[in-house]
Scaffold this active site. Structure first.
Site, mmCIF file in Angstrom:
data_model
loop_
_atom_site.group_PDB
_atom_site.id
_atom_site.type_symbol
_atom_site.label_atom_id
_atom_site.label_comp_id
_atom_site.label_asym_id
_atom_site.label_seq_id
_atom_site.Cartn_x
_atom_site.Cartn_y
_atom_site.Cartn_z
ATOM 1 N N PRO A 41 61.492 43.744 -7.161
ATOM 2 C CA PRO A 41 60.512 43.736 -6.071
ATOM 3 C C PRO A 41 60.837 44.789 -5.004
ATOM 4 O O PRO A 41 59.954 45.236 -4.286
ATOM 5 C CB PRO A 41 60.619 42.321 -5.494
ATOM 6 C CG PRO A 41 61.923 41.784 -5.974
ATOM 7 C CD PRO A 41 62.306 42.530 -7.209
ATOM 8 N N ASP A 268 88.012 77.690 -9.895
ATOM 9 C CA ASP A 268 89.390 77.588 -9.426
ATOM 10 C C ASP A 268 89.534 76.396 -8.505
ATOM 11 O O ASP A 268 88.582 76.038 -7.819
ATOM 12 C CB ASP A 268 89.744 78.831 -8.593
ATOM 13 C CG ASP A 268 90.189 79.969 -9.460
ATOM 14 O OD1 ASP A 268 90.440 79.748 -10.648
ATOM 15 O OD2 ASP A 268 90.284 81.093 -8.926
ATOM 16 N N LYS A 290 95.444 76.581 -10.348
ATOM 17 C CA LYS A 290 96.530 75.642 -10.053
ATOM 18 C C LYS A 290 96.038 74.341 -9.475
ATOM 19 O O LYS A 290 95.115 74.299 -8.696
ATOM 20 C CB LYS A 290 97.497 76.293 -9.068
ATOM 21 C CG LYS A 290 98.517 77.160 -9.750
ATOM 22 C CD LYS A 290 99.441 77.759 -8.739
ATOM 23 C CE LYS A 290 99.351 79.273 -8.820
ATOM 24 N NZ LYS A 290 99.805 79.955 -7.671
ATOM 25 N N GLY A 322 87.146 82.341 -1.862
ATOM 26 C CA GLY A 322 86.953 83.544 -1.046
ATOM 27 C C GLY A 322 86.040 84.531 -1.731
ATOM 28 O O GLY A 322 84.983 84.176 -2.244
ATOM 29 N N MET A 406 98.824 84.814 0.814
ATOM 30 C CA MET A 406 99.957 84.340 0.010
ATOM 31 C C MET A 406 101.278 84.664 0.693
ATOM 32 O O MET A 406 102.174 85.251 0.095
ATOM 33 C CB MET A 406 99.894 84.978 -1.390
ATOM 34 C CG MET A 406 98.648 84.558 -2.135
ATOM 35 S SD MET A 406 98.394 85.405 -3.683
ATOM 36 C CE MET A 406 97.566 86.887 -3.158
#
Ligand code: SAH
Length: 605
Positions: A41, A268, A290, A322, A406
């Site tokens: 309903p 990634d 990773k 990125g 990094m």
């Protein structure tokens, strides 16, 4: 309990009930081609939408006596126990298999939790005794069996046909099947790969020889040109798409278009938050790169996968964090595609060096102060091989910004070299972890003190450093971390509407999840820890309940509930932190409640 696999294609199945639990059953039935009738309903919106697309027959009224006859399978998932009982009795009388949600006494069959990888299915069941372990086991298997098994089982099916065409004896056939299995399945890692046509032919030939050397699982060694003819006409195409640095709003329009129309996406981990939660379920998802506790997929396997998918004629998106060409090995991937004569394109996006400082309040150029920006990979500075960064040249320019990718591990060496080359140790500097996301952390100091501060604050990758006079502008321009609700990462059922927009403007990372929940949405939810979930109805609580064991979902997440019925349902389903937002203006009251929470001392992370 006796397990079977039912072919429900084009068979009539009935679901009585129109809430989140019913929706999940309907999804399962539809994905296997059943003709589904739903009686309720007051059906929830996703059901009306399915009906308007013609995917289900929706009967908007109460269940009528004896209606269960005429179907091959019947489900009841209403919150009215009398209706459930009636459906059960009607179905039993008509000799039809019936399942009443959450009521083992009213079930002539149970649904296993299942894992689908193409034609391959694993089902887990506990005869209704312990559904909670079943759900958790399924999750566990889900992580062990990644999407390559779908391709593998398809290849196994074609190999079987090939073997059948060759008039082999039963022993020879077994021999060929053994070669296929042993060579393509890594039994330790539980991974599988698709063999090349050349390998398949050699197994066929071997099977008719007297002695056959037993081959073990070997890593794919695909020669793209050798395997090409087997796939016929080439239509495949690869888009190398930049996903931006983390905030899903920074994906480009072109990137989104390509994702939404792709056949396969190879993403990634850094790019996982950029996957659109509404990515159609037909899109194959391949996670590479990773991930905590998992080994990264080697670059050579990633390129082989791209080539293989394209050679199958698929539109492939390679989604990278990125920008694809900034320290992302995009150049190498594009070269491999070019060598294999696979057409490709590049969809650039905002790279971390531009977006991450912006979210930390740092403009990377500034008129009359900074006239040069250098993007540099700091990682190379601790490697003996390969070209070396000329830190001495960078140190000499006081009107420049250095942005280092990094650079967490190598930061002490980098700073030492810059200072040795004459950089002023009082030069402003910052390190930003997981910039543009709810997990953004910024350490701001001078270049001389940066290594020590980064160590003290336990900054972890992904993080980048910014060195140069422009860092000092963050004093004034730090707009993002000043938003009151930064750090909150909240799930809500899409569309989030004005509430979603308001939460986001207050700094919340809002994950808007469509119903039925897509695989892409699961990946996005699991990419970073969630802090809460907004529920606007009981049905939303039910519809997301299955997700609670998934990555990203934390026991201390708060269920923010629109009303007491919703809050009660969350409590029933085991949420320990339930907050009912009372009062007429839900949106504003929710934001106020979240602000109050954020002013209290935070949990240790
Ligand atoms: N192609 C990517 C860079 C890949 S290299 C780009 O254009 O941004 C991976 C490195 O990028 C990380 O180690 C880190 O230094 C940086 N990075 C990427 N995303 C980041 C983020 N959200 N916050 C901080 N650093 C990030």
């Amino acid at each position: 309990m006796y397990p079977v696999m039912l072919n429900v294609r084009n068979r009539r199945c009935l679901v009585v009930g129109g809430g989140g639990v019913a929706l999940r059953k309907i999804e399962g039935l539809l994905s296997d081609g059943a003709l589904v009738t739903v009686i309720s309903p007051d059906p929830i919106k996703p059901l009306s939408e399915l009906a308007s697309q013609g995917a289900i027959e929706l009967v908007v009224r109460k269940y009528l006596k004896k209606e269960a006859g005429g179907f091959v399978l019947v489900f009841a998932a209403t919150d009215d126990s009398e209706v459930n009982q009636r459906v059960f009795e009607d179905a039993q009388q008509a000799g039809i298999w019936v399942n009443v949600a959450d009521d083992p006494k009213l079930c002539s069959f149970h649904l296993p939790a299942r894992l689908k990888r193409g034609a391959l299915q694993l089902a887990v069941a506990s005869a209704g005794e312990a559904p909670f372990v079943v759900r958790r086991l399924r999750k566990l298997l889900e992580h062990r069996f990644s999407s390559e098994w779908a391709e593998w089982v398809e290849a196994a099916g074609s190999f079987r046909k090939l073997v059948r065409q060759h008039n082999l004896s039963a022993t020879q056939q077994e021999k060929a099947f053994n070669s296929f299995f042993d060579s393509t399945v890594d039994k330790q890692a539980i991974t599988a790969r698709v063999p090349s046509p050349t390998e398949e032919i050699s197994w066929l030939n071997d099977s008719t020889q007297q002695t056959k050397p037993r081959k073990n699982y070997s890593k794919p060694t695909i020669d793209p040109r050798a395997s090409k003819p087997a796939f016929g006409k080439l239509r495949g195409f690869v888009s190398l798409v930049g996903g931006g640095p983390g905030d899903p709003g920074l994906l480009t329009l072109r990137g989104r278009q390509r994702l939404m129309s792709a056949d396969a996406v190879v993403y990634d981990r850094l790019a996982a938050t950029a996957l659109p939660c509404d990515l159609p379920a037909r899109v194959e998802l391949h996670g590479v790169g990773k991930q905590a506790k998992h080994h990264p997929v080697p670059q050579s396997e990633i390129t082989s996968l791209l080539i293989r998918l394209a050679q199958q004629g698929k539109q492939v998106v390679r989604l990278k964090g990125g920008d694809p060409y900034v320290f992302g090995r995009g150049g190498e991937e594009a070269e491999a595609l070019a060598e294999a004569s696979i057409p490709f394109e590049v969809v650039p996006s905002v790279t971390a060096a531009i977006a991450v400082p912006a979210y930390a309040g740092i403009p990377v150029t500034y008129r009359k102060q900074v006239v040069r920006v250098t993007l540099v990979t700091a990682h190379e500075s601790i490697k003996a091989d390969g070209p070396q960064v000329r830190w001495d040249l960078l140190a000499a320019d006081p009107h420049a910004t250095i942005v280092g990718y990094m650079g967490v591990t190598s930061l002490p060496q980098v700073v030492e070299q810059l200072l040795q080359a004459g950089m002023n140790s009082a030069t402003p500097a910052a390190m930003v972890e997981r910039g543009t996301t709810s997990r953004q952390r910024v350490v701001r100091t001078t270049v001389g003190k940066l290594p020590e501060m980064v160590r003290l604050h336990r900054i972890r990758p992904p993080a980048l450093f910014v060195i140069g006079p422009c860092v000092e502008h963050a004093e004034k321009l730090d707009w993002y971390s000043r938003r009151p609700l930064v750090g909150e990462r909240i799930v809500m059922v899409s569309p989030g509407g004005d509430l979603g927009e308001a939460l986001s403007l207050h700094g919340v990372e809002v994950v808007q999840v469509p119903l039925p929940v897509t695989e892409a949405a699961r990946i996005v939810m699991g990419a970073l820890p969630l802090t809460g979930c907004v529920f606007r109805s009981r049905d939303e609580v039910d519809a997301l309940d299955e997700e609670r064991d998934a990555p990203g979902w934390e026991p201390r997440m708060i269920a923010w509930c629109l009303d007491s019925a919703t809050a009660q349902r969350a409590g029933q389903l085991g949420w320990t932190r339930v907050k009912e937002i009372s009062g007429p203006a839900f949106d504003q009251n929710l934001i106020t409640a979240l602000e109050l929470k954020s002013q209290r001392p935070k949990h240790k992370q």
